[in-house]
Design a protein around this motif. Structure first.
Motif, PDB file in Angstrom:
ATOM      1  N   SER A  25       0.942  -0.831  -0.132  1.00  0.00           N
ATOM      2  CA  SER A  25      -0.262  -0.053  -0.170  1.00  0.00           C
ATOM      3  C   SER A  25       1.170   1.191   0.085  1.00  0.00           C
ATOM      4  O   SER A  25       2.141   1.374  -0.053  1.00  0.00           O
ATOM      5  CB  SER A  25      -1.059   0.021   0.912  1.00  0.00           C
ATOM      6  OG  SER A  25       0.152  -0.203   2.552  1.00  0.00           O
ATOM      7  N   ALA A  26      -0.239   2.578   0.419  1.00  0.00           N
ATOM      8  CA  ALA A  26       1.146   3.440  -0.073  1.00  0.00           C
ATOM      9  C   ALA A  26       2.402   3.608   1.651  1.00  0.00           C
ATOM     10  O   ALA A  26       2.840   3.963   1.453  1.00  0.00           O
ATOM     11  CB  ALA A  26       0.230   5.063   0.759  1.00  0.00           C
ATOM     12  N   GLU A  38     -27.601 -21.586 -12.841  1.00  0.00           N
ATOM     13  CA  GLU A  38     -28.281 -19.963 -12.927  1.00  0.00           C
ATOM     14  C   GLU A  38     -29.049 -19.526 -12.331  1.00  0.00           C
ATOM     15  O   GLU A  38     -29.413 -17.673 -12.631  1.00  0.00           O
ATOM     16  CB  GLU A  38     -28.748 -20.339 -14.606  1.00  0.00           C
ATOM     17  CG  GLU A  38     -27.924 -20.620 -15.362  1.00  0.00           C
ATOM     18  CD  GLU A  38     -27.534 -19.902 -15.911  1.00  0.00           C
ATOM     19  OE1 GLU A  38     -27.385 -18.873 -15.873  1.00  0.00           O
ATOM     20  OE2 GLU A  38     -25.994 -20.425 -16.724  1.00  0.00           O
ATOM     21  N   SER A  39     -28.612 -20.135 -10.710  1.00  0.00           N
ATOM     22  CA  SER A  39     -30.200 -19.800 -10.185  1.00  0.00           C
ATOM     23  C   SER A  39     -29.613 -19.062  -8.907  1.00  0.00           C
ATOM     24  O   SER A  39     -29.812 -18.824  -8.077  1.00  0.00           O
ATOM     25  CB  SER A  39     -31.298 -20.493  -9.956  1.00  0.00           C
ATOM     26  OG  SER A  39     -31.406 -21.802  -9.711  1.00  0.00           O
ATOM     27  N   GLY A  40     -28.106 -19.745  -8.391  1.00  0.00           N
ATOM     28  CA  GLY A  40     -27.289 -19.420  -8.061  1.00  0.00           C
ATOM     29  C   GLY A  40     -27.337 -17.670  -7.484  1.00  0.00           C
ATOM     30  O   GLY A  40     -26.499 -17.275  -8.487  1.00  0.00           O
ATOM     31  N   TRP A  41     -26.905 -16.749  -6.484  1.00  0.00           N
ATOM     32  CA  TRP A  41     -26.184 -15.867  -6.153  1.00  0.00           C
ATOM     33  C   TRP A  41     -25.268 -16.342  -4.435  1.00  0.00           C
ATOM     34  O   TRP A  41     -25.112 -16.962  -3.997  1.00  0.00           O
ATOM     35  CB  TRP A  41     -27.321 -14.938  -6.152  1.00  0.00           C
ATOM     36  CG  TRP A  41     -27.939 -14.813  -5.132  1.00  0.00           C
ATOM     37  CD1 TRP A  41     -29.416 -15.814  -5.034  1.00  0.00           C
ATOM     38  CD2 TRP A  41     -28.266 -14.242  -4.039  1.00  0.00           C
ATOM     39  NE1 TRP A  41     -29.880 -15.601  -3.591  1.00  0.00           N
ATOM     40  CE2 TRP A  41     -29.940 -14.981  -2.709  1.00  0.00           C
ATOM     41  CE3 TRP A  41     -27.524 -13.798  -3.027  1.00  0.00           C
ATOM     42  CZ2 TRP A  41     -29.852 -14.684  -1.799  1.00  0.00           C
ATOM     43  CZ3 TRP A  41     -27.540 -13.578  -1.992  1.00  0.00           C
ATOM     44  CH2 TRP A  41     -29.249 -14.394  -1.036  1.00  0.00           C
ATOM     45  N   TYR A  42     -24.715 -14.984  -4.774  1.00  0.00           N
ATOM     46  CA  TYR A  42     -24.120 -15.218  -3.437  1.00  0.00           C
ATOM     47  C   TYR A  42     -23.522 -13.066  -3.669  1.00  0.00           C
ATOM     48  O   TYR A  42     -23.684 -12.385  -3.700  1.00  0.00           O
ATOM     49  CB  TYR A  42     -22.530 -15.491  -3.614  1.00  0.00           C
ATOM     50  CG  TYR A  42     -21.452 -15.315  -5.033  1.00  0.00           C
ATOM     51  CD1 TYR A  42     -20.267 -14.667  -4.355  1.00  0.00           C
ATOM     52  CD2 TYR A  42     -21.606 -16.050  -6.137  1.00  0.00           C
ATOM     53  CE1 TYR A  42     -20.240 -14.090  -5.505  1.00  0.00           C
ATOM     54  CE2 TYR A  42     -20.727 -15.090  -6.867  1.00  0.00           C
ATOM     55  CZ  TYR A  42     -20.029 -14.079  -6.909  1.00  0.00           C
ATOM     56  OH  TYR A  42     -19.554 -13.745  -7.676  1.00  0.00           O
ATOM     57  N   GLN A  43     -23.146 -13.153  -1.873  1.00  0.00           N
ATOM     58  CA  GLN A  43     -22.249 -12.189  -1.181  1.00  0.00           C
ATOM     59  C   GLN A  43     -21.218 -11.763  -1.182  1.00  0.00           C
ATOM     60  O   GLN A  43     -20.738 -12.863  -1.790  1.00  0.00           O
ATOM     61  CB  GLN A  43     -23.062 -12.049   0.091  1.00  0.00           C
ATOM     62  CG  GLN A  43     -24.327 -11.651   0.654  1.00  0.00           C
ATOM     63  CD  GLN A  43     -24.401 -11.748   2.043  1.00  0.00           C
ATOM     64  OE1 GLN A  43     -24.201 -12.298   2.968  1.00  0.00           O
ATOM     65  NE2 GLN A  43     -24.238 -10.406   2.803  1.00  0.00           N
ATOM     66  N   THR A  44     -20.496 -10.593  -2.252  1.00  0.00           N
ATOM     67  CA  THR A  44     -19.032 -10.152  -1.484  1.00  0.00           C
ATOM     68  C   THR A  44     -18.991  -9.176  -0.958  1.00  0.00           C
ATOM     69  O   THR A  44     -19.472  -8.104  -1.290  1.00  0.00           O
ATOM     70  CB  THR A  44     -18.323 -11.260  -3.045  1.00  0.00           C
ATOM     71  OG1 THR A  44     -16.840 -10.689  -2.313  1.00  0.00           O
ATOM     72  CG2 THR A  44     -18.423 -10.007  -3.705  1.00  0.00           C
ATOM     73  N   ILE A  45     -18.219  -8.468  -0.824  1.00  0.00           N
ATOM     74  CA  ILE A  45     -17.435  -7.415  -0.574  1.00  0.00           C
ATOM     75  C   ILE A  45     -15.815  -6.496  -1.128  1.00  0.00           C
ATOM     76  O   ILE A  45     -14.855  -7.458  -0.644  1.00  0.00           O
ATOM     77  CB  ILE A  45     -16.924  -6.730   1.017  1.00  0.00           C
ATOM     78  CG1 ILE A  45     -18.400  -7.031   1.950  1.00  0.00           C
ATOM     79  CG2 ILE A  45     -16.736  -5.453   1.633  1.00  0.00           C
ATOM     80  CD1 ILE A  45     -18.623  -6.988   3.347  1.00  0.00           C
ATOM     81  N   ILE A  46     -15.740  -6.129  -2.109  1.00  0.00           N
ATOM     82  CA  ILE A  46     -14.491  -4.944  -2.459  1.00  0.00           C
ATOM     83  C   ILE A  46     -14.453  -4.276  -1.592  1.00  0.00           C
ATOM     84  O   ILE A  46     -14.668  -3.173  -1.930  1.00  0.00           O
ATOM     85  CB  ILE A  46     -15.160  -5.743  -4.244  1.00  0.00           C
ATOM     86  CG1 ILE A  46     -15.235  -6.539  -4.487  1.00  0.00           C
ATOM     87  CG2 ILE A  46     -13.113  -5.137  -3.874  1.00  0.00           C
ATOM     88  CD1 ILE A  46     -15.309  -6.419  -6.241  1.00  0.00           C
ATOM     89  N   LEU A  47     -13.110  -3.947  -1.106  1.00  0.00           N
ATOM     90  CA  LEU A  47     -12.681  -2.704  -0.688  1.00  0.00           C
ATOM     91  C   LEU A  47     -12.854  -0.975  -1.804  1.00  0.00           C
ATOM     92  O   LEU A  47     -12.426  -2.070  -2.367  1.00  0.00           O
ATOM     93  CB  LEU A  47     -10.917  -2.598  -0.115  1.00  0.00           C
ATOM     94  CG  LEU A  47     -10.925  -3.740   1.254  1.00  0.00           C
ATOM     95  CD1 LEU A  47      -9.225  -3.864   1.722  1.00  0.00           C
ATOM     96  CD2 LEU A  47     -11.607  -2.912   2.016  1.00  0.00           C
ATOM     97  N   ASN A  48     -12.932  -0.316  -1.772  1.00  0.00           N
ATOM     98  CA  ASN A  48     -13.091   0.598  -2.306  1.00  0.00           C
ATOM     99  C   ASN A  48     -11.655   0.997  -2.856  1.00  0.00           C
ATOM    100  O   ASN A  48     -11.924   2.138  -3.853  1.00  0.00           O
ATOM    101  CB  ASN A  48     -14.236   2.078  -1.744  1.00  0.00           C
ATOM    102  CG  ASN A  48     -15.310   1.657  -1.802  1.00  0.00           C
ATOM    103  OD1 ASN A  48     -16.014   0.771  -1.869  1.00  0.00           O
ATOM    104  ND2 ASN A  48     -15.925   2.226  -0.597  1.00  0.00           N
ATOM    105  N   GLU A  49     -10.430   0.996  -2.556  1.00  0.00           N
ATOM    106  CA  GLU A  49      -9.104   1.530  -2.700  1.00  0.00           C
ATOM    107  C   GLU A  49      -8.747  -0.330  -3.347  1.00  0.00           C
ATOM    108  O   GLU A  49      -7.591   0.372  -3.974  1.00  0.00           O
ATOM    109  CB  GLU A  49      -8.162   1.343  -1.617  1.00  0.00           C
ATOM    110  CG  GLU A  49      -8.398   0.422  -0.616  1.00  0.00           C
ATOM    111  CD  GLU A  49      -7.539   1.023   0.768  1.00  0.00           C
ATOM    112  OE1 GLU A  49      -6.563   0.235   0.893  1.00  0.00           O
ATOM    113  OE2 GLU A  49      -7.375   1.727   1.050  1.00  0.00           O
ATOM    114  N   ASN A  50      -9.401  -0.633  -3.410  1.00  0.00           N
ATOM    115  CA  ASN A  50      -9.146  -2.128  -4.045  1.00  0.00           C
ATOM    116  C   ASN A  50      -8.946  -1.786  -5.964  1.00  0.00           C
ATOM    117  O   ASN A  50      -9.961  -2.816  -6.434  1.00  0.00           O
ATOM    118  CB  ASN A  50      -8.983  -3.728  -4.007  1.00  0.00           C
ATOM    119  CG  ASN A  50      -8.039  -4.261  -4.365  1.00  0.00           C
ATOM    120  OD1 ASN A  50      -7.814  -4.207  -5.640  1.00  0.00           O
ATOM    121  ND2 ASN A  50      -9.160  -6.053  -4.164  1.00  0.00           N
TER     122      ASN A  50
END
Length: 366
Positions: free
Chosen positions: A27-28, A115-127
């Motif tokens: 990182s920085a 085709e019917s499955g789904w999931y959650q995920t989170i992506i950092l805004n800085e990524n």
């Protein structure tokens, strides 16, 4: 034929996955390594009740060059208990980024989801790399990502002066409190979206989902004899660690002065390069969304519990529309933001969510 074998994880992959996750992430200011010692496969049972881990193995070198956990965990969706997938621990080795490896991995994920499955995920805004490759990619064979809301992870490093509550009392939980605590979780499912469907009896049976926690770690807040808040301080260092690999030269030079300042005024202690960051996490910080008084009492009690155990940093995650965020100003803190997504290979399969409910995120399981 592809240069990669995409397959379900095997016991012998553990060391390779830990090497992949522990590779320095620059990182920085510094480079961090995210470790899962002594076993990634054990740590995966904390983030997911039913882990489902895929790896990409390079055919020539036999190295594990990518991993993702697409496992399930029980949460409340629109007030109903469901087993929902959460894509976590996604990592691609630096030398294999930018090619078609993510597409190959996504094809295997599609086999699992259908085709019917789904999931959650989170992506950092800085990524930016992940946001470009996944959420903004639009590449053929990749899932569709529907942004939901910002997730803010606050790290508390000190407490400011607060007014004492005259209505609330604080005490540590005991085994006899578990039925009431379970009932409180059920009650909170009327207010929060994706709230974990906790059964705290797992604290007594050694359930892996509660690794690192005991009933003595939980704080209860009562108002006129009724439970109005609960939470715990969670030390995950026995199975999940963050190591400082290196600092920028000027940061390393100023580190002793900064650490002296944090000792006096509060702040995250910066260890020498090669050592672990020391912080705790808040588990299940629950009140009704509008009960900021009880939440303030709970956070203060958790901070004091953390400090008494030698901790100097305590992290928790809240959605950007959680009314309780105002309580964070009672503490010295810093934060990082991410975006919560629902993802699927078919837009039509994503659930219709009750927008009156506040999205809930458990910091220690993201």
């Amino acid at each position: 034929m592809s240069a990669y074998a995409i397959r379900a994880v095997q016991a012998g992959d553990d060391e390779g996955i830990r090497r992949l996750l522990g590779a320095p992430q620059p990182s920085a200011l510094l480079a961090l390594g995210f470790e899962r010692a002594p076993s990634y496969l054990q740590a995966a049972t904390v983030s997911h009740v039913q882990p489902e881990i895929l790896v990409a193995q390079h055919r020539d070198t036999a190295d594990i060059v990518a991993v993702v956990n697409l496992g399930q965990r029980p949460v409340f969706v629109n007030g109903e208990r469901c087993d929902v997938r959460f894509a976590g621990d996604l990592r691609v080795a630096a030398a294999h980024q930018g090619g078609r490896l993510l597409v190959y991995l996504s094809r295997k994920m599609r086999d699992i989801l259908g085709e019917s499955g789904w999931y959650q995920t989170i992506i950092l805004n800085e990524n930016e790399r992940s946001r470009s490759a996944l959420a903004q990619g639009g590449r053929a064979g990749m899932p569709f990502y529907a942004p939901q809301i910002n997730v803010e992870t606050f790290t508390l490093t000190g407490s400011k002066q607060q007014e004492a509550s005259t209505d609330c009392s604080v005490r540590k939980a005991t085994v006899s409190d578990i039925p009431v605590m379970n009932g409180f979780v059920q009650k909170m499912s009327r207010y929060y979206q994706f709230l974990p469907a906790y059964d705290f009896n797992g604290l007594l049976t050694g359930e892996a989902y509660f690794r690192g926690l005991s009933i003595q770690d939980f704080i209860l807040v009562e108002r006129h004899g009724d439970l109005c808040a609960l939470g715990a301080v969670w030390d995950q260092k026995a199975f999940k660690q963050t190591r400082v690999v290196s600092y920028k030269p000027w940061i390393n030079l100023l580190r002793p002065v900064y650490n002296l300042w944090t000792r006096l005024l509060g702040g995250l202690h910066l260890p020498p390069a090669g050592e672990l960051l020391d912080y705790r996490l808040v588990h299940s910080p629950l009140t009704t969304p509008d009960d900021t008084e009880a939440f303030a009492v709970l956070l203060q009690a958790l901070w004091e519990h953390c400090s008494q155990a030698g901790g100097r940093a305590l992290s928790l995650s809240l959605s950007a529309n959680d009314p309780r965020r105002t309580v964070i100003r009672n503490f010295r803190h810093f934060f990082m933001a991410g975006t919560h997504y629902l993802a699927s290979f078919s837009r039509d399969s994503l659930p219709v969510l009750d927008e009156r409910l506040v999205p809930y995120f458990e910091c220690g399981r993201l």
